[in-house]
Design an enzyme around this catalytic site. Structure first.
Site, PDB file in Angstrom:
ATOM      1  N   GLN A  62       0.867  -1.433  -0.148  1.00  0.00           N
ATOM      2  CA  GLN A  62       0.149  -0.067  -0.510  1.00  0.00           C
ATOM      3  C   GLN A  62       0.955   1.382   0.318  1.00  0.00           C
ATOM      4  O   GLN A  62       0.703   2.322  -0.673  1.00  0.00           O
ATOM      5  CB  GLN A  62      -0.602   0.382   0.740  1.00  0.00           C
ATOM      6  CG  GLN A  62      -2.236   1.156   1.678  1.00  0.00           C
ATOM      7  CD  GLN A  62      -2.558   1.005   2.716  1.00  0.00           C
ATOM      8  OE1 GLN A  62      -2.998   0.378   3.497  1.00  0.00           O
ATOM      9  NE2 GLN A  62      -3.221   2.466   3.095  1.00  0.00           N
ATOM     10  N   ASP A  68      -2.773   1.711  -3.872  1.00  0.00           N
ATOM     11  CA  ASP A  68      -3.524   2.257  -2.678  1.00  0.00           C
ATOM     12  C   ASP A  68      -4.324   2.084  -3.566  1.00  0.00           C
ATOM     13  O   ASP A  68      -4.739   3.220  -3.771  1.00  0.00           O
ATOM     14  CB  ASP A  68      -2.867   3.278  -2.489  1.00  0.00           C
ATOM     15  CG  ASP A  68      -3.472   4.471  -1.025  1.00  0.00           C
ATOM     16  OD1 ASP A  68      -4.746   4.082  -0.916  1.00  0.00           O
ATOM     17  OD2 ASP A  68      -3.425   5.337  -0.228  1.00  0.00           O
ATOM     18  N   ILE A 126      -8.570  -6.515   2.249  1.00  0.00           N
ATOM     19  CA  ILE A 126      -8.308  -4.924   2.128  1.00  0.00           C
ATOM     20  C   ILE A 126      -9.366  -4.607   3.506  1.00  0.00           C
ATOM     21  O   ILE A 126     -10.672  -4.365   2.424  1.00  0.00           O
ATOM     22  CB  ILE A 126      -8.025  -3.931   0.989  1.00  0.00           C
ATOM     23  CG1 ILE A 126      -6.700  -4.203   0.481  1.00  0.00           C
ATOM     24  CG2 ILE A 126      -7.995  -2.379   1.607  1.00  0.00           C
ATOM     25  CD1 ILE A 126      -6.304  -3.788  -1.528  1.00  0.00           C
ATOM     26  N   TYR A 186     -17.071  -2.479  16.599  1.00  0.00           N
ATOM     27  CA  TYR A 186     -16.522  -2.992  15.103  1.00  0.00           C
ATOM     28  C   TYR A 186     -17.367  -1.698  14.352  1.00  0.00           C
ATOM     29  O   TYR A 186     -17.238  -1.414  13.283  1.00  0.00           O
ATOM     30  CB  TYR A 186     -17.540  -4.274  14.919  1.00  0.00           C
ATOM     31  CG  TYR A 186     -16.835  -4.635  13.562  1.00  0.00           C
ATOM     32  CD1 TYR A 186     -15.430  -5.221  13.091  1.00  0.00           C
ATOM     33  CD2 TYR A 186     -16.961  -5.113  12.585  1.00  0.00           C
ATOM     34  CE1 TYR A 186     -14.406  -5.319  12.653  1.00  0.00           C
ATOM     35  CE2 TYR A 186     -16.565  -5.456  11.170  1.00  0.00           C
ATOM     36  CZ  TYR A 186     -15.766  -5.954  11.207  1.00  0.00           C
ATOM     37  OH  TYR A 186     -15.457  -6.095   9.836  1.00  0.00           O
ATOM     38  N   LYS A 204     -18.718  -4.067   5.918  1.00  0.00           N
ATOM     39  CA  LYS A 204     -19.067  -5.465   6.258  1.00  0.00           C
ATOM     40  C   LYS A 204     -20.058  -6.175   5.051  1.00  0.00           C
ATOM     41  O   LYS A 204     -19.941  -6.509   3.997  1.00  0.00           O
ATOM     42  CB  LYS A 204     -18.361  -6.256   7.078  1.00  0.00           C
ATOM     43  CG  LYS A 204     -16.756  -6.243   7.252  1.00  0.00           C
ATOM     44  CD  LYS A 204     -15.861  -6.889   6.594  1.00  0.00           C
ATOM     45  CE  LYS A 204     -14.380  -6.530   6.947  1.00  0.00           C
ATOM     46  NZ  LYS A 204     -13.615  -6.722   5.539  1.00  0.00           N
ATOM     47  N   THR A 229      -3.994  -9.033  14.155  1.00  0.00           N
ATOM     48  CA  THR A 229      -3.799  -8.588  12.938  1.00  0.00           C
ATOM     49  C   THR A 229      -3.421  -7.397  13.100  1.00  0.00           C
ATOM     50  O   THR A 229      -4.068  -6.280  14.299  1.00  0.00           O
ATOM     51  CB  THR A 229      -4.046  -8.455  11.781  1.00  0.00           C
ATOM     52  OG1 THR A 229      -4.851  -8.548  11.552  1.00  0.00           O
ATOM     53  CG2 THR A 229      -4.540 -10.626  10.988  1.00  0.00           C
ATOM     54  N   ALA A 278      -4.246  -4.836  11.286  1.00  0.00           N
ATOM     55  CA  ALA A 278      -6.058  -3.932  11.319  1.00  0.00           C
ATOM     56  C   ALA A 278      -6.839  -3.974  12.542  1.00  0.00           C
ATOM     57  O   ALA A 278      -7.496  -3.047  12.935  1.00  0.00           O
ATOM     58  CB  ALA A 278      -6.301  -4.824   9.607  1.00  0.00           C
TER      59      ALA A 278
END
Ligand code: NAD
Length: 259
Positions: free
Chosen positions: A40, A64, A92, A156, A163, A194, A196
């Site tokens: 990225q 990106d 991503i 979240y 999502k 991770t 993220a």
């Protein structure tokens, strides 16, 4: 095994050895796929290069996905090595950290909403748009989702909406691209630590909760996600498209657990 022998696949989304895309890359490499990778940001180039150097003979390519010209550039670069290829992995997602905590209503901003949907969902459409005529028939595309798309997961927040958008996106793309005999599916992964996911407030609590409730007493790893991605990109799954496959040890089945 050699489930991907002769397949050329693009993998996005590696930033560390914890990345889900790294687990996918290892599984695809072990199944004999030919791979090209993206990174990225310039500052991450060396790090990603080091991680993937044994799995590819090609240079890694900057992309990106917030920039259309980067997405165009990616496929122009790929065309120097491959006239056509057999699919890609979209691993991503992004939203500013301040969106991933506390009250959904209070903390979700217009900007946060836009960024989450742009990077985590629209980027998939943008990539397919740009490369669909470079894909062989029987190609396969895989993206990564999470249960927050259809269940409320505290903190979240707006990523759950993004999502949900991603999963609908997968179905609409599946419909459009099916005419070319190309498939697209999502893997809804268990929570895995991770870079993220560490941005989600109180992520450790989510991990603990899963451990308590999940039917399979086994912690899902990036390697497990990798194996399912291999299956989805192989001809073994030729009848599956537009699906979201849960790789979460059965967590999504549970309504009420035992006391
Ligand atoms: P990660 O931090 O390792 O990977 C996220 C990747 O997104 C990074 O490589 C980052 O460079 C990339 N990215 C972010 N913005 C980008 C942009 N503008 N352009 C190009 N790339 C960009 O984390 P991960 O957990 O491996 O995430 C991969 C995917 O898996 C995401 O879609 C995530 O939502 C999904 N997922 C993760 C979990 C989990 O618990 N880790 C669970 C379910 C789904």
């Amino acid at each position: 095994m050699q489930l991907l022998l002769g397949k050329k696949i693009l993998i996005t989304g590696i930033i560390s050895k914890l990345s889900i895309a790294y687990g996918i890359a290892k599984a695809m490499y072990n199944n004999k796929a030919e791979l090209i990778f993206t990174y990225q940001k310039k500052k991450n180039k060396k790090r990603v290069e080091k991680l993937v150097k044994n799995m590819t003979k090609y240079p890694i390519i900057k992309c990106d996905v917030s920039k259309d010209h980067n997405i165009k550039f990616l496929f122009v670069q790929i065309s120097k090595f491959w006239n056509k290829f057999h699919g890609f992995v979209h691993s991503i997602a992004f939203v500013p950290k301040n969106q991933l905590k506390g009250s959904f209503i209070e903390n979700t901003s217009r900007k946060g909403f836009q960024i989450a949907h742009d990077i985590s969902s629209y980027s998939l459409t943008a990539m397919v748009k740009e490369c669909r005529f470079m894909l062989y028939p029987k190609s396969s595309i895989v993206s990564l989702s999470y249960l927050g798309s259809n269940r409320v997961i505290p903190n979240y927040n707006v990523m759950g909406l993004a999502k949900a958008s991603l999963e609908a996106n997968i179905r609409y793309i599946a419909y459009d691209i099916g005419k070319q005999n190309i498939r697209i599916n999502g893997i809804s992964s268990s929570p895995i630590k991770t870079l993220a996911s560490s941005g989600i407030n109180n992520f450790d609590y989510i991990l603990k909760f899963y451990k308590k409730i999940t039917p399979l007493s086994y912690q899902i790893t990036i390697n497990d996600i990798g194996n399912v991605a291999v299956f989805l990109c192989s001809d073994l799954s030729c009848g599956i498209t537009g699906e979201i496959i849960h790789v979460d040890g059965g967590f999504n089945l549970i309504g009420i657990n035992k006391k």
